[in-house]
Write an enzyme that holds these catalytic residues in place. Structure first.
Site, PDB file in Angstrom:
ATOM      1  N   GLY A 173      11.285   1.191   3.258  1.00  0.00           N
ATOM      2  CA  GLY A 173      10.951  -0.030   2.529  1.00  0.00           C
ATOM      3  C   GLY A 173       9.476   0.011   2.145  1.00  0.00           C
ATOM      4  N   LYS A 174       8.920  -1.158   1.911  1.00  0.00           N
ATOM      5  CA  LYS A 174       7.520  -1.187   1.472  1.00  0.00           C
ATOM      6  C   LYS A 174       6.554  -1.276   2.648  1.00  0.00           C
ATOM      7  CE  LYS A 174       8.300  -3.067  -3.076  1.00  0.00           C
ATOM      8  NZ  LYS A 174       8.436  -4.266  -3.883  1.00  0.00           N
ATOM      9  N   VAL A 175       5.365  -0.778   2.427  1.00  0.00           N
ATOM     10  CA  VAL A 175       4.314  -0.878   3.433  1.00  0.00           C
ATOM     11  C   VAL A 175       3.223  -1.803   2.902  1.00  0.00           C
ATOM     12  CG1 VAL A 175       2.673   0.372   4.874  1.00  0.00           C
ATOM     13  CG2 VAL A 175       4.785   1.492   4.156  1.00  0.00           C
TER      14      VAL A 175
ATOM     15  N   ILE B 209       0.826  -1.211   0.000  1.00  0.00           N
ATOM     16  CA  ILE B 209       0.000   0.000   0.000  1.00  0.00           C
ATOM     17  C   ILE B 209       0.858   1.258   0.000  1.00  0.00           C
ATOM     18  CG2 ILE B 209      -2.095  -0.987   1.003  1.00  0.00           C
ATOM     19  CD1 ILE B 209      -1.092  -0.128   3.735  1.00  0.00           C
TER      20      ILE B 209
ATOM     21  N   ASP C 142       9.079  15.678   9.127  1.00  0.00           N
ATOM     22  CA  ASP C 142       8.586  15.285   7.818  1.00  0.00           C
ATOM     23  C   ASP C 142       7.065  15.399   7.761  1.00  0.00           C
ATOM     24  OD1 ASP C 142       8.889  14.575   5.203  1.00  0.00           O
ATOM     25  OD2 ASP C 142       9.156  12.437   5.573  1.00  0.00           O
TER      26      ASP C 142
ATOM     27  N   LYS D 255       5.140  -2.202   7.896  1.00  0.00           N
ATOM     28  CA  LYS D 255       6.281  -1.600   7.215  1.00  0.00           C
ATOM     29  C   LYS D 255       7.408  -2.600   7.273  1.00  0.00           C
ATOM     30  CE  LYS D 255       6.779   3.358   7.929  1.00  0.00           C
ATOM     31  NZ  LYS D 255       7.534   4.336   8.708  1.00  0.00           N
TER      32      LYS D 255
ATOM     33  N   VAL E   8       5.263   2.886  -0.391  1.00  0.00           N
ATOM     34  CA  VAL E   8       6.698   2.671  -0.382  1.00  0.00           C
ATOM     35  C   VAL E   8       7.351   3.889   0.245  1.00  0.00           C
ATOM     36  CG1 VAL E   8       8.726   2.168  -1.772  1.00  0.00           C
ATOM     37  CG2 VAL E   8       6.486   1.429  -2.555  1.00  0.00           C
ATOM     38  N   GLY E   9       8.247   3.661   1.151  1.00  0.00           N
ATOM     39  CA  GLY E   9       8.946   4.785   1.768  1.00  0.00           C
ATOM     40  C   GLY E   9      10.432   4.531   1.764  1.00  0.00           C
ATOM     41  N   GLY E  10      11.181   5.432   2.338  1.00  0.00           N
ATOM     42  CA  GLY E  10      12.628   5.291   2.404  1.00  0.00           C
ATOM     43  C   GLY E  10      13.015   4.024   3.148  1.00  0.00           C
TER      44      GLY E  10
END
Ligand SMILES: *[C@@H]1O[C@H](CO)[C@@H](O)[C@H](O)[C@H]1NC(C)=O
Ligand SMILES: *[C@@H]1O[C@H](CO)[C@@H](O)[C@H](O)[C@H]1NC(C)=O
Ligand SMILES: *[C@@H]1O[C@H](CO)[C@@H](O)[C@H](O)[C@H]1NC(C)=O
Ligand SMILES: *[C@@H]1O[C@H](CO)[C@@H](O)[C@H](O)[C@H]1NC(C)=O
Ligand SMILES: *[C@@H]1O[C@H](CO)[C@@H](O)[C@H](O)[C@H]1NC(C)=O
Ligand SMILES: *[C@@H]1O[C@H](CO)[C@@H](O)[C@H](O)[C@H]1NC(C)=O
Ligand SMILES: *[C@@H]1O[C@H](CO)[C@@H](O)[C@H](O)[C@H]1NC(C)=O
Length: 863
Positions: free
Chosen positions: A532-534, A526, A646, A548, A528-530
């Site tokens: 990794g994937k969520v 659902i 952030d 996460k 993608v962040g720094g």
């Protein structure tokens, strides 16, 4: 940090303490006193009433003060924020019935009261002739336990007097010392104690009826925390037992189904509530595994004292005698050779309990009380298993129940020293920047932190031998974690943990993570962040979570992972996303959160959703106010100022009731790295939201969050991204474009057409004014989150009551939640990419002018 090694966690425990019914005298009614509470008393967050204490003072002088600072883990102001302070001996006098047993509970919050710092407070407390505490330091105790406050519970045997004098005496051995107390409860209770066998003294018993007791531990085995309100009439607190389990062999937890009623029969219900008897822990389904280990709990106790261990049992799966028979060991001595719960209780669903008295000598190792269960194959039971539903440990004495102050763990002491050095180097007070202290001992982490080493070993037992749905991470420092056989456990020092099982963070196995996400199936991604994937996932047969998963290659991932656990386990707020638990196994690391059914704020503003999904102006206001509350809490609610770093619309998530929750606390800065011997600083944030001042001077303050939040406000107003590179140059940055239009008086032109004309223009103006101030070039020109909240609430008020609108109250009134029942809106955040903003990463490792990444902003209210 090597994944197979240990994971350092800095975690703090908010603990709820509480009270009971109320009122006057006669000896048989409960007294719930908030010490120093004036007037008509007050209510705690559970709605229990605390009365003023002054009319029970009988001798000596005292003063009352308010604590100078409210620790964020104090969930209730009453009774902790006021104290009665004694600089010389003084006493309370209560009328009691001489033939009855009483609970006496004392509550302490070591803070700074006026100019009296509880660091200096050492005192003793006596109840008639019985010493309850001596040389007691609430400050030292709380520090060692890593809690903000501490309670002590005593059960006083009949005193043969119609008066109970509770005397506070400041210790003569310390300069400027004083005694204090925040809350006192005196509650008559039934006689729940009787003769009990003495473990290790064959056939001998001890009569506990006439003895005074101090509650050391009270656990709801295999279950959850039970608050005083949920207790069966005696306002006790029952804690989760997971932190006290020795090693990784935690067995399995069981829960009675709803239609399995607990039938007390002749047992008084006050012995323990049904919620204790309806959960249990047993060894598991594999006979050979069970024969190979002991299900063991360990408790920290004072040596050279006598302890009563009460075990609560209730079997609701099996119904026959000799189906499960097990041994009970206390301190390696056999307390029971053939425990058969059905045999004792007489049937399924009928609770029972057993008491054992044990003497802890004064030899090395005697500061621990071991409780172990093991199957008893000699009796040829049908199943090789063992069972426990609840456990209480009481210290017994007839004259003196006091013990030494607990010792803080070595690691905590070291850590605090480092922190002090850091502070003196940096003069002013403390600002905690999210992401700064990943990795632990580097220096800035939280004072109220417990440092735990969790060893994850390869499970030696056959897979599936622990079919437990989940384990609870032992977030505490009281005993060795890890099994003896590998010798890799590490003792973190000795702390007594009587009241700290609240706020636990759950530990998941990799297997559970795989199951929850269909083996990390791409279709469940659902975001993608720094890090990794969520993934979207389902645990516990239907409970939705967001998982996460770290990218094992990313060192940054490890840091963010730790930062996030540190922050989120410390912080609990309605408008911050909650961390449910985590998984660390081999190279894999996952964080598990509440699933936010409606996704991000952003996707409801402009990201290609159905028009139905578009938020009304009122909803946008309410979401902004919710997020602002979350940020306000970060900035001021915690002991340290916490800067999110952030803030953006993809980090503001919405639950199914449209309640906004700030998320993503993992933005890591590679801070001063002791191991590498140089300072590298990385400026991070998201383009479009970055505070220009921070960018220029690399000085991070909470006003940087205010700037970013200002951009969020403009996004809500204009329904466009913070940065849109496809637009003409002057329009690319929303902040600049909105400011330009605002100053020219043309802001109306860029307001989202979906809200223009459908909302009160005054509300929009008020809102735009507030947003404009937030994006001021200079930090000091920007409002605080508190001022901003006030203005946003004012704008909401204008929207709701266009005529005769009044300004909202200046204090923090509870904000009415949006409760839309729009079932058309099935929010999938599948289509959005959490990491779509360009991220600024400016590594200045080699720069000669090593920029300062954060400055110390005043939150002088520290400890
Ligand atoms: C307390 O005792 C008095 C007299 O003994 C009795 O009338 C009253 O009901 C009792 N109150 C409670 C709460 O038991
Ligand atoms: C309680 O204190 C008073 C003095 O304030 C004293 O006279 C009385 O004997 C004490 N009672 C007990 C039971 O200690
Ligand atoms: C206690 O305080 C007095 C007066 O403030 C001071 O003279 C004395 O040295 C102090 N004693 C100790 C042990 O700190
Ligand atoms: C009980 O046995 C364990 C090892 O099995 C040992 O570490 C512990 O010290 C013993 N406890 C007591 C009180 O003897
Ligand atoms: C269980 O504990 C008892 C008492 O400490 C000990 O004698 C026994 O060896 C233990 N069993 C296992 C399998 O660890
Ligand atoms: C009670 O405590 C005192 C002081 O610590 C100690 O000397 C005494 O042995 C204890 N009595 C019992 C029954 O534990
Ligand atoms: C009182 O407690 C403090 C802190 O635990 C300890 O350092 C000190 O030695 C104790 N003093 C006495 C007289 O027991």
């Amino acid at each position: 940090m090597h994944s197979r090694a240990c994971l350092l966690l800095l975690i703090c425990f908010p603990v709820l303490l509480n009270a009971a019914p109320s009122s006057a005298n006669g000896g048989n009614e409960s007294l719930i006193l908030g010490c120093g509470l004036g007037g008509g008393g007050g209510k705690d967050t559970d709605g229990r009433k605390w009365s003023p204490d002054d009319k029970y003072l009988s001798r000596g002088n005292s003063v009352t003060f308010k604590a100078s600072f409210q620790d964020p883990s104090l969930l209730s102001e009453v009774p902790y924020m006021t104290a009665r302070i004694f600089t010389s001996e003084a006493a309370y006098k209560f009328a009691i019935q001489g033939d009855k047993r009483y609970w006496l509970r004392l509550h302490f919050y070591p803070s700074v009261y006026d100019n009296l710092d509880s660091v200096n407070s050492y005192f003793s407390v006596k109840a008639n002739g019985l010493t309850l505490l001596s040389n007691f330091s609430a400050f030292v105790t709380c520090q060692a336990l890593s809690q903000a406050y501490v309670d002590r519970e005593y059960s006083l045997a009949p005193l043969d007097s119609d008066v109970l004098n509770v005397t506070f005496t400041p210790s003569g051995k310390h300069n400027e010392t004083f005694a204090f107390v925040n809350g006192i409860e005196l509650i008559q209770m039934p006689e729940l104690f009787d003769e009990a066998p003495l473990v290790g003294y064959d056939g001998q018993t001890m009569d506990t009826k006439s003895l005074h007791l101090q509650t050391m531990f009270r656990l709801n085995v295999g279950g959850q925390y039970i608050s005083p309100n949920e207790d069966s009439g005696l306002t006790r607190m029952w804690y989760d037992d997971r932190p006290y389990i020795y090693g990784s062999a935690t067995g399995v937890t069981n829960q009675a189904t709803k239609d399995e009623k607990i039938d007390y029969q002749s047992l008084p219900e006050s012995i323990a509530p049904p919620s204790v008897y309806s959960t249990s822990r047993s060894m598991g389904g594999d006979k050979n595994v069970n024969l190979g280990y002991n299900l063991t709990w360990i408790f920290q106790v004072d040596p050279d004292s006598i302890y009563l261990t009460r075990l609560h049992f209730c079997e609701y799966h099996y119904s026959k005698v000799n189906q499960i028979v097990f041994k009970v060991y206390i301190n390696n001595q056999t307390a029971e050779t053939a425990a058969d719960v059905i045999g004792w209780s007489g049937g399924k669903g009928i609770p029972t309990y057993k008491d054992y008295v044990m003497y802890a000598r004064d030899q090395p190792g005697d500061d621990k009380l071991w409780l172990a269960l093991h199957p008893a194959p000699e009796t040829k039971p049908e199943f090789y298993d063992a069972l426990l539903n609840g456990v209480e440990v009481f210290k017994l004495n007839d004259t003196d129940l006091s013990g030494p102050n607990p010792q803080p763990s070595d690691m905590l002491v070291k850590y605090e020293q480092k922190e002090k050095t850091f502070q003196t180097k940096n003069q002013t007070s403390r600002t905690f920047v999210i992401g700064s202290a990943a990795g632990g001992a580097a220096g800035f982490a939280l004072v109220a932190a417990i440092i735990v080493v969790v060893h994850h070993k390869k499970r030696k037992r056959a897979p599936g031998s622990y079919t437990t749905s989940s384990n609870w991470l032992p977030l505490y420092g009281s005993h060795t974690v890890g099994t003896k056989s590998t010798g890799s456990g590490k003792s973190m020092g000795s702390v007594n943990l009587s009241a700290m099982a609240q706020g636990l963070c759950r530990y998941f196995s990799l297997q559970e993570m795989k199951q929850a996400t269909k083996n990390f199936d791409e279709s469940n991604v659902i975001g993608v962040g720094g890090f990794g994937k969520v993934y979207k996932g389902v645990i516990d047969n239907g409970f939705k979570v967001a998982i996460k998963r770290s990218n094992p290659q990313s060192e940054q991932g490890v840091n963010e992972f730790q930062t996030e656990i540190e922050m989120l386990s410390k912080l609990r707020h309605k408008h911050l996303v909650s961390l449910i638990g985590f998984c660390e196994e081999g190279d894999e690391m996952c964080l598990v959160y509440d699933y936010m059914a409606r996704g991000t704020m952003r996707e409801h503003l402009y990201k290609g959703n159905k028009p139905l999904d578009m938020l009304t102006w009122k909803q946008r206001l309410e979401i902004c106010i919710g997020a602002a509350r979350g940020l306000h809490y970060l900035h001021t609610g915690a002991k340290y100022t916490i800067i999110h770093r952030d803030v953006k619309t993809t980090n503001i998530l919405l639950d199914e009731n449209w309640v906004a929750k700030v998320s993503d606390f993992g933005l890591s800065k590679t801070g001063p790295d002791m191991n590498k011997g140089h300072v590298s600083t990385v400026v991070k944030g998201s383009f479009g939201y970055l505070d220009p001042e921070y960018f220029r001077r690399q000085q991070l303050t909470e006003k940087s969050d205010v700037y970013s939040f200002g951009v969020v406000l403009f996004e809500a107003l204009c329904a466009r991204p913070a940065l849109n590179p496809s637009l003409p140059k002057e329009q690319v940055s929303l902040a600049e474009w909105a400011l330009y239009n605002k100053r020219r008086g043309t802001l109306e032109d860029i307001i989202d057409p979906n809200i223009k004309g459908k909302s009160n223009p005054e509300s929009l103006i008020k809102f735009a004014d507030a947003a404009e101030k937030c994006v001021s070039d200079l930090g000091f020109e920007r409002p605080s989150m508190n001022d901003l909240l006030w203005n946003l609430e004012f704008a909401l008020n204008l929207e709701q009551n266009p005529k005769g609108s009044t300004a909202p109250r200046e204090d923090e009134g509870e904000f009415s939640e949006v409760s839309l029942t729009n079932n058309d809106v099935a929010a999938h955040y599948k289509n959005l990419s959490l990491g779509s903003e360009l991220e600024v990463v400016q590594d200045s490792t080699n720069g000669s002018s090593s920029p300062v990444i954060f400055s110390q902003i005043g939150n002088p209210t520290g400890r």
